[in-house]
Structure formats: C-alpha cells, structure tokens
Scaffold this motif. Structure first.
Motif, short mmCIF file in Angstrom:
data_model
loop_
_atom_site.label_atom_id
_atom_site.label_comp_id
_atom_site.label_asym_id
_atom_site.label_seq_id
_atom_site.Cartn_x
_atom_site.Cartn_y
_atom_site.Cartn_z
N SER A 1 0.83 -1.19 0.00
CA SER A 1 0.00 0.00 0.00
C SER A 1 0.87 1.25 0.00
N ILE A 2 0.29 2.33 -0.50
CA ILE A 2 0.99 3.62 -0.50
C ILE A 2 1.29 4.07 0.93
N SER A 3 0.53 3.58 1.90
CA SER A 3 0.72 3.98 3.29
C SER A 3 2.01 3.42 3.89
N GLU A 4 2.63 2.46 3.21
CA GLU A 4 3.83 1.81 3.73
C GLU A 4 5.13 2.44 3.25
N VAL A 5 5.04 3.44 2.38
CA VAL A 5 6.24 3.95 1.72
C VAL A 5 6.42 5.45 1.93
N ASN A 6 7.62 5.90 1.64
CA ASN A 6 7.89 7.34 1.58
C ASN A 6 7.34 7.85 0.25
N ILE A 7 6.37 8.75 0.31
CA ILE A 7 5.69 9.19 -0.90
C ILE A 7 6.65 9.80 -1.91
N ASP A 8 7.76 10.36 -1.46
CA ASP A 8 8.73 10.96 -2.38
C ASP A 8 9.43 9.90 -3.23
N ASP A 9 9.38 8.64 -2.80
CA ASP A 9 10.00 7.55 -3.55
C ASP A 9 9.11 7.04 -4.68
N VAL A 10 7.86 7.50 -4.69
CA VAL A 10 6.89 7.02 -5.67
C VAL A 10 6.89 7.92 -6.90
N MET A 11 6.99 7.32 -8.07
CA MET A 11 6.92 8.09 -9.31
C MET A 11 5.54 8.72 -9.45
N SER A 12 5.50 9.97 -9.84
CA SER A 12 4.22 10.65 -10.04
C SER A 12 3.46 10.03 -11.20
N PRO B 1 -5.55 17.70 -13.82
CA PRO B 1 -4.42 18.57 -13.48
C PRO B 1 -3.56 18.11 -12.32
N PHE B 2 -4.00 17.07 -11.57
CA PHE B 2 -3.29 16.73 -10.35
C PHE B 2 -2.46 15.46 -10.47
N ASP B 3 -1.37 15.43 -9.73
CA ASP B 3 -0.54 14.24 -9.57
C ASP B 3 -1.36 13.20 -8.80
N LEU B 4 -1.42 11.97 -9.31
CA LEU B 4 -2.28 10.94 -8.73
C LEU B 4 -1.55 9.95 -7.83
N LYS B 5 -0.32 10.25 -7.46
CA LYS B 5 0.47 9.25 -6.75
C LYS B 5 -0.03 8.97 -5.34
N THR B 6 -0.77 9.88 -4.73
CA THR B 6 -1.21 9.65 -3.35
C THR B 6 -2.46 8.76 -3.28
N ASP B 7 -3.14 8.51 -4.40
CA ASP B 7 -4.30 7.61 -4.38
C ASP B 7 -3.82 6.18 -4.10
N ASP B 8 -4.53 5.49 -3.23
CA ASP B 8 -4.11 4.15 -2.80
C ASP B 8 -4.79 3.09 -3.65
N TYR B 9 -4.04 2.51 -4.59
CA TYR B 9 -4.57 1.46 -5.46
C TYR B 9 -3.71 0.20 -5.38
N GLY B 10 -3.36 -0.23 -4.18
CA GLY B 10 -2.70 -1.52 -4.04
C GLY B 10 -1.20 -1.48 -4.10
N MET B 11 -0.61 -2.56 -4.65
CA MET B 11 0.82 -2.81 -4.53
C MET B 11 1.67 -1.79 -5.29
N LEU B 12 2.88 -1.56 -4.73
CA LEU B 12 3.91 -0.75 -5.37
C LEU B 12 5.20 -1.54 -5.37
N ALA B 13 6.04 -1.29 -6.36
CA ALA B 13 7.34 -1.97 -6.42
C ALA B 13 8.25 -1.23 -7.37
N THR B 14 9.54 -1.50 -7.26
CA THR B 14 10.48 -1.03 -8.28
C THR B 14 10.41 -1.98 -9.47
N ALA B 15 10.85 -1.50 -10.62
CA ALA B 15 10.88 -2.34 -11.81
C ALA B 15 11.79 -3.54 -11.60
#
Length: 344
Positions: free
Chosen positions: A225-236, A243-257
């Motif tokens: 979840s987005i709640s588990e990470v430093n938001i600055d580490d997430v690609m916008s 008009p808005f950056d959508l990175k703060t919306d919580d839509y499940g898993m995140l990972a590096t490539a």
C-alpha cells in the motif's frame, strides 16, 4: 482544494480527455509504429516521452548480460525531478500474479481448495452473488466466474474504495454469464480471492505474500500500500486532462521495476515454487501480466526466445486507452532492439 472537488475535477477530466484523445492519438500510434528503430532502449524511452508520456522506466534482465536500468522523463513533473529507474511504481493488476502464487501455495498446503465455491468460503454472499454455489476458486482465478466487474461502475476510479464498498457495487446484480462458460477479465474475482485468503490465514494475505514470496527473493522494494512507503520515492502519475498528480491515491501494490523483474524471472524459471506447486500454478494462471490504474501503466513479460525479462512502467494514462496501445507498440520495439543487439 478539497478531496471532493478533486474527485469532481477528475470526472470532468475523464470526459474532456476523451474528446481530446479522439482527435490526436490515432496518428501518434501510426507514427510510433513506423519510426526507424533506435539502437538503444534509452533512445526508445526518450522517444516515448516525445510521444507524450510524462515518465517511463524500463528494466531488462537478460541472461548473460548485466541488467539494464533505464528512465526518461519526469519522476515528478511539478518539481522537475528527473525519472529514476529505481523509483516505486503502482503495479496495479500485475499484483494478480503474486496473488495467484499465494493461492497456489495455500492450495499445496491444503489450506484452500480450487474446487470449493464462494458459498463454501464466503457463505454470507449466497443470494447476493448469482451462482455463488457454482463459482469455484479456480474459476475466479481464471476470470471465468461471470461475476460483474466492480471497477466498471461509473466514476469508480475517481474514488478509491475499500473491500465492503467495492463489493457493494456488484451485489445483487445478474451474472454476465454462467460459471465456466466464458472468460471476462474481472477485478471482483481477485477482490474476493483476497478476502478468502485473509479468512483462511487469519491475517492479511499480503503478509503471506511477503513471507512466502518477497522475503525469499529478497524483494525489499515491494509494498502492499501507499501507506507503507515514503511518498517521495513514488513516481508521479498523470491522467490526460486531469491537473493533479495521482500518486497519493491508494490502489494496491507498489514496487520497483527491478523487484517486479526479479519476481517474474523466479516465476518463469520455477525457482519461486516448492515441489508440486508449479504444476498447480500452471493449471490456473498465466506467467506475464500488465496493469492499469489512473496515472500508471505497467507491463511484465518474459521472452523465452531471448531469455529476457522486460518491465515497462509508464506514468501517463488517458480515458480512451490510446496510451495503452501506444505503450504496447513501444514495448514491442524494445524487444526488437534487444533481439537486434543479440544478433550483433
């Protein structure tokens, strides 16, 4: 600006973006297809930015060669931060591969059965989901249940919902087809599978994924979840017309490539499985996937002929999914570049 106003703007943007896309994008698809093939993946990623994507990340793991980490465009457009190949990204439905592996391991352990039904596992949904007594866990994993897709509800993507709210969108609705008689990609299947795993485990299924998949593979940059990470580490992430950056919306898993690529390699070479598990997995699900949520497109694929895993992340979406088609063209060109490099 309030959250309610942001949601209203996103809904309007979906309509405006649709009109804009109708006029401009088809010609761009033709252009992307016929342009001369670049010599390097970096050049191809830079070309993708020229086609209108705000940011792109590519990871390549090809046997016998060092891994490639490629990025182009913006990590954060407003702050003018360049794209980072090691950024976190919302992988959307690629997470279904992890869920299918988790189910496989629970089936192998005897804690779940592929032939038990929704009625067996979630009896409270009998009479609320049509054919609950016929829809097996196997059919849900394979998208052959006939259950309506909750993400098809109007304006769903403008308002992320939890389990109960999402499920309520499809309760008491007629089935789209009889169980096992057709195929239709459906996120409701995996919403229910997550709940079934939670109940069988007695704790979060992502914790099980972490213990059985992420930790053994040393995937320290994959999160639930987005709640588990430093938001600055997430690609916008950006949606055309919004008009808005959508990175703060919580839509499940995140990972590096790289983490996704490491997982996909282990999935395809079988090293992820204990004895007997791979036969179960092969009988129920696939070995590659793509994902989409507003602002984020992701692709994970293994190419057997060149023994290469490719992961592509794109940080721009549009209402009519022309950017999805454009992504697939770019992905195919990346594979052509790899094959050309292999021949040299």
């Amino acid at each position: 600006m309030t959250k309610k106003n942001k949601k209203r703007i996103l809904r309007i943007a979906l309509l405006v973006g649709t009109v804009v896309s109708l006029f401009f994008v088809p010609w761009l698809l033709v252009k992307a297809w016929i342009l001369p093939l670049p010599d390097t993946i970096q050049e191809q990623a830079d070309e993708a930015i020229g086609h209108g994507f705000d940011g792109m990340i590519v990871y390549v793991d090809q046997t016998g060669k060092p891994p490639q980490y490629i990025a182009s465009g913006w990590h954060n457009k407003a702050s003018k931060i360049p794209a980072n190949p090691h950024a976190l990204f919302k992988i959307a439905s690629i997470s279904k591969l992890y869920n299918a592996v988790a189910v496989t391991k629970l089936v192998s352990d005897g804690r779940l059965s592929l032939d038990k039904t929704i009625a067996d596992y979630l009896p409270e949904l009998v009479n609320r989901i049509e054919n609950a007594d016929k829809i097996t866990l196997r059919l849900m994993i394979q998208h052959r249940s006939g259950i309506p897709n909750y993400t098809d509800a109007p304006n769903f993507w403008a308002n992320p919902l939890g389990y109960e709210e999402s499920l309520a969108l499809i309760l008491d609705k007629p089935a789209n087809f009889e169980p096992g008689e057709d195929y239709e990609y459906c996120n409701t299947n995996y919403l229910l599978i997550g709940k079934i795993m939670d109940n069988a485990l007695g704790y979060s299924n992502f914790q099980f994924v972490k213990e059985k998949i992420l930790e053994p593979l040393h995937l320290n940059n994959t999160f639930g979840s987005i709640s588990e990470v430093n938001i600055d580490d997430v690609m916008s992430g950006y949606h055309v017309g919004h008009p808005f950056d959508l990175k703060t919306d919580d839509y499940g898993m995140l990972a590096t490539a790289e983490d996704v690529g490491t997982f996909l390699r282990a999935l395809n070479d079988g090293s992820l499985f204990e004895p007997g598990e791979q036969d179960i997995y092969t009988s129920i699900y696939e070995y590659e996937h793509a994902g989409w949520v507003p602002g984020y497109q992701s692709f994970a694929k293994y190419h057997k002929d060149i023994d290469a895993v490719t992961i592509e992340f794109y940080s721009t979406t549009d209402p009519k999914l022309y950017n999805w088609n454009l992504s697939e063209i770019i992905n195919s060109r990346i594979v052509k570049i790899l094959k050309k490099q292999q021949e040299q």
